[in-house]
Design an enzyme around this catalytic site. Sequence first.
Site, PDB file in Angstrom:
ATOM      1  N   CYS A  65     -43.891  74.521 -15.658  1.00 53.99           N
ATOM      2  CA  CYS A  65     -42.961  75.658 -15.646  1.00 53.99           C
ATOM      3  C   CYS A  65     -42.281  75.792 -17.011  1.00 53.99           C
ATOM      4  CB  CYS A  65     -41.894  75.480 -14.570  1.00 53.99           C
ATOM      5  SG  CYS A  65     -42.537  75.383 -12.888  1.00 53.99           S
TER       6      CYS A  65
ATOM      7  N   CYS B  13     -39.939  71.029 -13.376  1.00 55.88           N
ATOM      8  CA  CYS B  13     -41.397  71.226 -13.402  1.00 55.88           C
ATOM      9  C   CYS B  13     -41.908  71.351 -14.843  1.00 55.88           C
ATOM     10  CB  CYS B  13     -41.713  72.475 -12.582  1.00 55.88           C
ATOM     11  SG  CYS B  13     -43.335  73.194 -12.840  1.00 55.88           S
TER      12      CYS B  13
END
Length: 104
Positions: free
Chosen positions: A32, A29
């Site tokens: 993230c 991600c």
Amino acid sequence: MATVKVTDQSFKEQTSKGLVLVDFWAPWCGPCKMIGPVLEELSDDMSDKVTIAKLNVDENQQTAGQYGVMSIPTLLFFKDGEVVDQVVGFQPKEALEARINHHA
């Protein structure tokens, strides 16, 4: 103080006392990866007020499902085991500091 890694097995125990910010994330991600260093800084700067924990949603789908995590990163704020706040997506350090101070 570095961030704490939590799993399905340790989640309940690790979020049961005080203020805990849990980062629901995955290694693939992009956002993230962007928020990771911000959370590390907050962990160092605000360890007296909050514990910052990370839960890999790929490895711990039970907990992610239990809290309805659909998008990552999702940050859930727990106070003594109860969810008191939620943020989805990247947030600047200042915004997260304000939320931590609000709940501390």
